[in-house]
Write a protein that holds these residues in place. Structure first.
Motif, PDB file in Angstrom:
ATOM      1  N   TRP A 171       0.928  -1.119  -0.043  1.00  0.00           N
ATOM      2  CA  TRP A 171       0.082  -0.194  -0.005  1.00  0.00           C
ATOM      3  C   TRP A 171       1.062   1.284  -0.082  1.00  0.00           C
ATOM      4  N   LEU A 172       1.887   1.229   0.712  1.00  0.00           N
ATOM      5  CA  LEU A 172       2.907   2.262   1.009  1.00  0.00           C
ATOM      6  C   LEU A 172       3.639   2.581  -0.382  1.00  0.00           C
ATOM      7  N   ILE A 173       3.895   1.534  -0.910  1.00  0.00           N
ATOM      8  CA  ILE A 173       4.674   1.633  -2.215  1.00  0.00           C
ATOM      9  C   ILE A 173       3.617   2.213  -3.301  1.00  0.00           C
ATOM     10  N   GLU A 174       2.515   1.757  -3.192  1.00  0.00           N
ATOM     11  CA  GLU A 174       1.512   2.114  -4.142  1.00  0.00           C
ATOM     12  C   GLU A 174       1.388   3.999  -4.052  1.00  0.00           C
ATOM     13  N   ILE A 175       1.357   4.216  -2.882  1.00  0.00           N
ATOM     14  CA  ILE A 175       1.137   5.637  -2.705  1.00  0.00           C
ATOM     15  C   ILE A 175       2.493   6.500  -2.775  1.00  0.00           C
ATOM     16  N   VAL A 176       3.549   6.027  -2.589  1.00  0.00           N
ATOM     17  CA  VAL A 176       4.822   6.667  -3.222  1.00  0.00           C
ATOM     18  C   VAL A 176       4.854   6.813  -4.623  1.00  0.00           C
ATOM     19  N   CYS A 177       4.758   5.673  -5.425  1.00  0.00           N
ATOM     20  CA  CYS A 177       4.752   5.827  -6.531  1.00  0.00           C
ATOM     21  C   CYS A 177       3.923   6.608  -7.316  1.00  0.00           C
ATOM     22  N   LEU A 178       2.616   6.697  -6.651  1.00  0.00           N
ATOM     23  CA  LEU A 178       1.389   7.802  -7.364  1.00  0.00           C
ATOM     24  C   LEU A 178       1.898   9.160  -6.835  1.00  0.00           C
ATOM     25  N   ILE A 179       2.540   9.397  -5.763  1.00  0.00           N
ATOM     26  CA  ILE A 179       3.220  10.599  -5.491  1.00  0.00           C
ATOM     27  C   ILE A 179       4.200  11.153  -6.616  1.00  0.00           C
ATOM     28  N   TRP A 192       1.808   4.418 -14.548  1.00  0.00           N
ATOM     29  CA  TRP A 192       2.870   3.553 -14.106  1.00  0.00           C
ATOM     30  C   TRP A 192       2.326   2.473 -13.429  1.00  0.00           C
ATOM     31  N   ILE A 193       1.613   2.638 -12.186  1.00  0.00           N
ATOM     32  CA  ILE A 193       1.440   1.645 -11.278  1.00  0.00           C
ATOM     33  C   ILE A 193       0.098   0.647 -12.017  1.00  0.00           C
ATOM     34  N   GLN A 194      -0.362   0.844 -13.117  1.00  0.00           N
ATOM     35  CA  GLN A 194      -1.145   0.019 -13.795  1.00  0.00           C
ATOM     36  C   GLN A 194      -0.572  -0.785 -15.020  1.00  0.00           C
ATOM     37  N   SER A 195       0.831  -0.487 -15.077  1.00  0.00           N
ATOM     38  CA  SER A 195       1.317  -1.408 -16.184  1.00  0.00           C
ATOM     39  C   SER A 195       2.842  -1.955 -15.670  1.00  0.00           C
ATOM     40  N   VAL A 196       3.181  -1.659 -14.526  1.00  0.00           N
ATOM     41  CA  VAL A 196       4.455  -2.179 -14.237  1.00  0.00           C
ATOM     42  C   VAL A 196       4.249  -2.754 -12.680  1.00  0.00           C
ATOM     43  N   VAL A 215       4.460  -4.208  -9.068  1.00  0.00           N
ATOM     44  CA  VAL A 215       4.887  -3.669  -7.876  1.00  0.00           C
ATOM     45  C   VAL A 215       6.473  -3.722  -7.315  1.00  0.00           C
ATOM     46  N   TRP A 216       6.736  -5.206  -7.784  1.00  0.00           N
ATOM     47  CA  TRP A 216       8.039  -5.538  -7.236  1.00  0.00           C
ATOM     48  C   TRP A 216       9.159  -5.179  -8.238  1.00  0.00           C
ATOM     49  N   GLU A 217       8.579  -4.706  -9.353  1.00  0.00           N
ATOM     50  CA  GLU A 217       9.714  -3.878 -10.234  1.00  0.00           C
ATOM     51  C   GLU A 217       9.684  -2.560  -9.892  1.00  0.00           C
ATOM     52  N   VAL A 238      -4.135  10.349  -6.145  1.00  0.00           N
ATOM     53  CA  VAL A 238      -3.454   9.481  -5.355  1.00  0.00           C
ATOM     54  C   VAL A 238      -4.001   8.412  -4.550  1.00  0.00           C
ATOM     55  N   LEU A 239      -5.096   9.267  -3.888  1.00  0.00           N
ATOM     56  CA  LEU A 239      -6.069   8.599  -2.982  1.00  0.00           C
ATOM     57  C   LEU A 239      -6.885   7.507  -3.588  1.00  0.00           C
ATOM     58  N   LYS A 240      -7.407   8.063  -4.716  1.00  0.00           N
ATOM     59  CA  LYS A 240      -8.203   7.107  -5.333  1.00  0.00           C
ATOM     60  C   LYS A 240      -7.500   5.777  -6.002  1.00  0.00           C
ATOM     61  N   TYR A 241      -6.444   5.964  -6.440  1.00  0.00           N
ATOM     62  CA  TYR A 241      -5.580   4.795  -7.125  1.00  0.00           C
ATOM     63  C   TYR A 241      -4.901   3.926  -6.221  1.00  0.00           C
ATOM     64  N   SER A 242      -4.801   4.552  -4.822  1.00  0.00           N
ATOM     65  CA  SER A 242      -3.982   3.727  -3.663  1.00  0.00           C
ATOM     66  C   SER A 242      -5.013   2.947  -2.945  1.00  0.00           C
ATOM     67  N   SER A 243      -6.501   3.069  -3.141  1.00  0.00           N
ATOM     68  CA  SER A 243      -7.386   2.546  -2.231  1.00  0.00           C
ATOM     69  C   SER A 243      -7.259   1.033  -2.303  1.00  0.00           C
ATOM     70  N   PHE A 244      -7.623   0.282  -1.219  1.00  0.00           N
ATOM     71  CA  PHE A 244      -7.626  -1.076  -1.195  1.00  0.00           C
ATOM     72  C   PHE A 244      -8.234  -1.751  -2.369  1.00  0.00           C
ATOM     73  N   GLN A 245      -9.511  -1.302  -2.541  1.00  0.00           N
ATOM     74  CA  GLN A 245     -10.066  -2.087  -3.753  1.00  0.00           C
ATOM     75  C   GLN A 245      -9.542  -1.791  -5.244  1.00  0.00           C
ATOM     76  N   ALA A 246      -9.131  -0.591  -5.287  1.00  0.00           N
ATOM     77  CA  ALA A 246      -8.244  -0.419  -6.657  1.00  0.00           C
ATOM     78  C   ALA A 246      -7.062  -1.393  -6.787  1.00  0.00           C
ATOM     79  N   MET A 247      -6.325  -1.537  -5.693  1.00  0.00           N
ATOM     80  CA  MET A 247      -5.191  -2.279  -5.766  1.00  0.00           C
ATOM     81  C   MET A 247      -5.470  -3.821  -5.671  1.00  0.00           C
ATOM     82  N   LYS A 248      -6.581  -4.016  -4.991  1.00  0.00           N
ATOM     83  CA  LYS A 248      -7.011  -5.809  -4.929  1.00  0.00           C
ATOM     84  C   LYS A 248      -7.397  -6.176  -6.068  1.00  0.00           C
ATOM     85  N   GLU A 249      -7.930  -5.151  -7.205  1.00  0.00           N
ATOM     86  CA  GLU A 249      -8.300  -5.610  -8.305  1.00  0.00           C
ATOM     87  C   GLU A 249      -7.064  -5.594  -9.703  1.00  0.00           C
ATOM     88  N   LYS A 250      -5.900  -4.996  -9.157  1.00  0.00           N
ATOM     89  CA  LYS A 250      -5.087  -4.984 -10.222  1.00  0.00           C
ATOM     90  C   LYS A 250      -3.992  -5.852 -10.174  1.00  0.00           C
TER      91      LYS A 250
END
Length: 284
Positions: free
Chosen positions: A48-56, A64-68, A70-72, A213-225
């Protein structure tokens, strides 16, 4: 199921780790002043924190977060694949780690690199870890939550003792290049947390960018990706449908601990964390 790889008293998952890499990452890997490290004990809100920092970093643009994966985007310092990626990267790097302080790259302590450390109620960490590892082939699993409870209190779980890990890293909390966050505060005030991270990283985002950032780092947004939920992970690691993101809530431990377990944990917590100010732990 796999057993552990042990290195200097710390157990690591048997798949994806090598003693040589862990040792090299500590002794030879160079963390530079311009790098940023996401640091946690497992199951504390790392991705979750990685997603937030990437979106920041992208001012809320989700491309970026939708195509790469998280471990890359934020490779793990101590893993075979992550280490290989990081030693070949140039320029400012974002990286992740669960390493305890005595195995962390020595170069960090001579640098101005920024570390964001997230800790979580260890009761929830225990429960989340039990259900996560049970779906993987990464470690030898106990027969029950009761057994895992005992292992957790003894530190016989991946990355060792939560108490030792957290005590050591929280000792760094007064440093200018070290930001401490709690998972519970992140849940309670996500936007406020994002703003705090922006300030720490020296990033200025407009209100609409913060909204993204808030929208795309939500639990539901991440769980579906699938690039965030680890559903792309290799099949020989998964059994029974690995769920990196199970509930994403605070306080789920209350649904699983017995009264006796809760009392035992409280006693251990009070003993191990006695030196810290009471207000540091928001679940109290």
């Amino acid at each position: 199921m796999s057993d552990y790889i042990w290195f200097e008293g710390i157990p690591f998952p048997a798949i994806g780790y090598e003693k040589k890499i862990i040792e090299e990452s500590r002794d030879k890997f160079v963390i530079r002043d311009e790098d940023t490290v996401i640091l946690t004990y497992p199951k504390s809100g790392t991705n979750w924190l990685i997603e937030i920092v990437c979106l920041i970093q992208t001012k809320g643009n989700p491309k970026w977060i939708q195509s790469v994966p998280v471990w890359e985007r934020s490779p793990w310092i101590e893993t075979q694949n992550g280490y290989a990626m990081l030693i070949n990267k140039e320029g400012p790097c974002l990286m992740s780690s669960h390493l305890p302080i005595h195995l962390f790259p020595k170069s960090f302590f001579r640098s101005k690199a920024k570390v964001i450390y997230v800790f979580r109620n260890p009761r929830d960490v225990l429960v989340s870890g039990y259900f996560f590892w049970d779906k993987s082939n990464l470690i030898k699993m106990p027969e029950s939550l009761e057994t895992y409870f005992e292992w957790f209190l003894k530190g016989n779980v991946p990355y060792g003792s939560w108490f030792e890990h957290t005590c050591a890293w929280l000792s760094m909390r007064e440093r200018d290049n070290f930001l401490v966050l709690s998972y519970e505060d992140m849940k309670k005030s996500t936007r406020g947390t994002i703003e705090k991270i922006c300030d720490f990283l020296g990033k200025k985002l407009e209100p609409d960018e913060l909204d993204m950032v808030l929208k795309y780092s939500s639990f539901q947004a991440m769980k579906e990706k699938n690039v965030s939920n680890f559903s792309l992970i290799i099949k020989d690691v998964i059994i029974n449908g690995l769920a990196l993101m199970r509930k994403g809530v605070a306080g789920d431990w209350k649904n699983h601990f017995t009264v006796a377990q809760a009392e035992t944990f409280d006693k251990v917590f009070q003993e191990k964390m006695a030196g810290f100010p009471p207000g540091l732990f928001p679940w109290k």
